[in-house]
Design a protein around this motif. Structure first.
Motif, PDB file in Angstrom:
ATOM      1  N   THR A  84      -6.820  14.990  -7.786  1.00 44.16           N
ATOM      2  CA  THR A  84      -7.092  16.112  -6.885  1.00 44.16           C
ATOM      3  C   THR A  84      -7.831  15.600  -5.654  1.00 44.16           C
ATOM      4  O   THR A  84      -8.878  14.969  -5.780  1.00 44.16           O
ATOM      5  CB  THR A  84      -7.938  17.185  -7.580  1.00 44.16           C
ATOM      6  N   ILE A  85      -7.268  15.886  -4.495  1.00 41.48           N
ATOM      7  CA  ILE A  85      -7.919  15.514  -3.235  1.00 41.48           C
ATOM      8  C   ILE A  85      -8.664  16.725  -2.701  1.00 41.48           C
ATOM      9  O   ILE A  85      -8.190  17.868  -2.809  1.00 41.48           O
ATOM     10  CB  ILE A  85      -6.882  14.990  -2.209  1.00 41.48           C
ATOM     11  N   SER A  86      -9.834  16.487  -2.150  1.00 37.30           N
ATOM     12  CA  SER A  86     -10.623  17.567  -1.564  1.00 37.30           C
ATOM     13  C   SER A  86     -11.421  16.994  -0.401  1.00 37.30           C
ATOM     14  O   SER A  86     -11.458  15.777  -0.203  1.00 37.30           O
ATOM     15  CB  SER A  86     -11.548  18.205  -2.604  1.00 37.30           C
ATOM     16  N   ARG A  87     -12.043  17.873   0.347  1.00 38.06           N
ATOM     17  CA  ARG A  87     -12.823  17.394   1.479  1.00 38.06           C
ATOM     18  C   ARG A  87     -13.990  18.315   1.745  1.00 38.06           C
ATOM     19  O   ARG A  87     -13.942  19.518   1.432  1.00 38.06           O
ATOM     20  CB  ARG A  87     -11.943  17.259   2.731  1.00 38.06           C
ATOM     21  N   ASP A  88     -15.014  17.740   2.345  1.00 37.21           N
ATOM     22  CA  ASP A  88     -16.181  18.490   2.814  1.00 37.21           C
ATOM     23  C   ASP A  88     -16.266  18.207   4.305  1.00 37.21           C
ATOM     24  O   ASP A  88     -16.754  17.143   4.714  1.00 37.21           O
ATOM     25  CB  ASP A  88     -17.431  18.038   2.065  1.00 37.21           C
ATOM     26  N   ASN A  89     -15.772  19.139   5.112  1.00 42.14           N
ATOM     27  CA  ASN A  89     -15.715  18.898   6.554  1.00 42.14           C
ATOM     28  C   ASN A  89     -17.112  18.750   7.162  1.00 42.14           C
ATOM     29  O   ASN A  89     -17.303  17.995   8.124  1.00 42.14           O
ATOM     30  CB  ASN A  89     -14.955  20.030   7.244  1.00 42.14           C
ATOM     31  N   ALA A  90     -18.073  19.434   6.596  1.00 41.40           N
ATOM     32  CA  ALA A  90     -19.441  19.339   7.125  1.00 41.40           C
ATOM     33  C   ALA A  90     -20.018  17.940   6.931  1.00 41.40           C
ATOM     34  O   ALA A  90     -20.859  17.492   7.716  1.00 41.40           O
ATOM     35  CB  ALA A  90     -20.328  20.367   6.448  1.00 41.40           C
ATOM     36  N   LYS A  91     -19.551  17.264   5.888  1.00 43.32           N
ATOM     37  CA  LYS A  91     -20.051  15.912   5.599  1.00 43.32           C
ATOM     38  C   LYS A  91     -19.057  14.836   6.044  1.00 43.32           C
ATOM     39  O   LYS A  91     -19.303  13.650   5.801  1.00 43.32           O
ATOM     40  CB  LYS A  91     -20.310  15.764   4.098  1.00 43.32           C
ATOM     41  N   ARG A 143       0.844  -1.190   0.000  1.00 47.20           N
ATOM     42  CA  ARG A 143       0.000   0.000   0.000  1.00 47.20           C
ATOM     43  C   ARG A 143       0.882   1.243   0.000  1.00 47.20           C
ATOM     44  O   ARG A 143       1.887   1.306   0.719  1.00 47.20           O
ATOM     45  CB  ARG A 143      -0.905  -0.027   1.224  1.00 47.20           C
ATOM     46  N   GLU A 144       0.501   2.235  -0.806  1.00 44.63           N
ATOM     47  CA  GLU A 144       1.280   3.472  -0.885  1.00 44.63           C
ATOM     48  C   GLU A 144       0.347   4.673  -0.775  1.00 44.63           C
ATOM     49  O   GLU A 144      -0.812   4.621  -1.204  1.00 44.63           O
ATOM     50  CB  GLU A 144       2.042   3.547  -2.221  1.00 44.63           C
ATOM     51  N   ARG A 145       0.882   5.735  -0.209  1.00 45.75           N
ATOM     52  CA  ARG A 145       0.070   6.937  -0.054  1.00 45.75           C
ATOM     53  C   ARG A 145       0.099   7.748  -1.346  1.00 45.75           C
ATOM     54  O   ARG A 145       1.161   7.938  -1.959  1.00 45.75           O
ATOM     55  CB  ARG A 145       0.582   7.789   1.102  1.00 45.75           C
ATOM     56  N   ILE A 146      -1.080   8.253  -1.717  1.00 45.63           N
ATOM     57  CA  ILE A 146      -1.212   9.002  -2.963  1.00 45.63           C
ATOM     58  C   ILE A 146      -1.242  10.507  -2.700  1.00 45.63           C
ATOM     59  O   ILE A 146      -0.588  11.280  -3.382  1.00 45.63           O
ATOM     60  CB  ILE A 146      -2.523   8.625  -3.672  1.00 45.63           C
ATOM     61  N   ALA A 147      -2.046  10.889  -1.719  1.00 48.35           N
ATOM     62  CA  ALA A 147      -2.241  12.307  -1.449  1.00 48.35           C
ATOM     63  C   ALA A 147      -2.802  12.470  -0.053  1.00 48.35           C
ATOM     64  O   ALA A 147      -3.380  11.531   0.505  1.00 48.35           O
ATOM     65  CB  ALA A 147      -3.216  12.919  -2.471  1.00 48.35           C
ATOM     66  N   TYR A 148      -2.647  13.668   0.490  1.00 48.77           N
ATOM     67  CA  TYR A 148      -3.297  13.967   1.755  1.00 48.77           C
ATOM     68  C   TYR A 148      -3.768  15.412   1.763  1.00 48.77           C
ATOM     69  O   TYR A 148      -3.303  16.236   0.964  1.00 48.77           O
ATOM     70  CB  TYR A 148      -2.424  13.656   2.964  1.00 48.77           C
ATOM     71  N   ILE A 149      -4.697  15.682   2.689  1.00 45.28           N
ATOM     72  CA  ILE A 149      -5.270  17.021   2.796  1.00 45.28           C
ATOM     73  C   ILE A 149      -5.484  17.331   4.271  1.00 45.28           C
ATOM     74  O   ILE A 149      -5.935  16.482   5.043  1.00 45.28           O
ATOM     75  CB  ILE A 149      -6.597  17.117   1.997  1.00 45.28           C
ATOM     76  N   THR A 150      -5.147  18.547   4.659  1.00 50.76           N
ATOM     77  CA  THR A 150      -5.361  18.970   6.042  1.00 50.76           C
ATOM     78  C   THR A 150      -6.776  19.520   6.201  1.00 50.76           C
ATOM     79  O   THR A 150      -7.504  19.706   5.232  1.00 50.76           O
ATOM     80  CB  THR A 150      -4.347  20.053   6.435  1.00 50.76           C
ATOM     81  N   SER A 151      -7.154  19.790   7.433  1.00 55.97           N
ATOM     82  CA  SER A 151      -8.499  20.305   7.691  1.00 55.97           C
ATOM     83  C   SER A 151      -8.690  21.691   7.080  1.00 55.97           C
ATOM     84  O   SER A 151      -9.816  22.090   6.788  1.00 55.97           O
ATOM     85  CB  SER A 151      -8.773  20.361   9.195  1.00 55.97           C
ATOM     86  N   SER A 152      -7.596  22.407   6.874  1.00 57.45           N
ATOM     87  CA  SER A 152      -7.688  23.740   6.272  1.00 57.45           C
ATOM     88  C   SER A 152      -7.600  23.702   4.757  1.00 57.45           C
ATOM     89  O   SER A 152      -7.727  24.732   4.104  1.00 57.45           O
ATOM     90  CB  SER A 152      -6.573  24.641   6.816  1.00 57.45           C
ATOM     91  N   GLY A 153      -7.371  22.533   4.196  1.00 54.53           N
ATOM     92  CA  GLY A 153      -7.374  22.396   2.743  1.00 54.53           C
ATOM     93  C   GLY A 153      -6.020  22.334   2.081  1.00 54.53           C
ATOM     94  O   GLY A 153      -5.949  22.245   0.846  1.00 54.53           O
TER      95      GLY A 153
END
Length: 111
Positions: free
Chosen positions: A65-72, A42-52
């Motif tokens: 592209t990694i993204s996040r929806d903190n509300a969800k 297993r290898e890491r592809i990408a990461y994202i912090t809580s601030s984006g």
């Protein structure tokens, strides 16, 4: 215990796109996507912090592209220009893979 549920994988032709989702049953600061190709670790592809803020492995830069929806409590991975070597099972977890791994989602890219 935090639970991780990945989805969105499938079979796609080379050059195609997929969008993966990871629903997290709790709030996590830094989230990452990983993949495990057949016969490989297993290898890491990408990461994202809580601030984006984001970080990518060289082999996916400019394509994923990694993204996040903190509300969800959801993290996404938009994958474009897919290559056969992107085939594998994709997982999400913390930056150090702290929590129990989910079932992952299979991505298969045909040539």
């Amino acid at each position: 215990q935090v639970r991780l549920v990945e989805s969105g994988g499938g079979l796609v032709q080379a050059g195609g796109s997929l969008r993966l989702s990871c629903v997290v049953s709790g709030s996590i600061n830094v989230m990452a996507w990983y993949r495990q190709a057949p016969g490989k670790q297993r290898e890491r592809i990408a990461y994202i912090t809580s601030s984006g803020s984001t970080n990518y492995a060289d082999f996916v830069k400019g394509r994923f592209t990694i993204s996040r929806d903190n509300a969800k409590n959801t993290v996404y991975l938009q994958m474009n220009s897919l290559k056969p070597e992107d085939t594998g099972v994709y997982y999400c977890n913390t930056l150090i893979g702290y929590y129990d791994w989910g079932q992952g989602t299979q991505v298969t890219v045909s040539s």
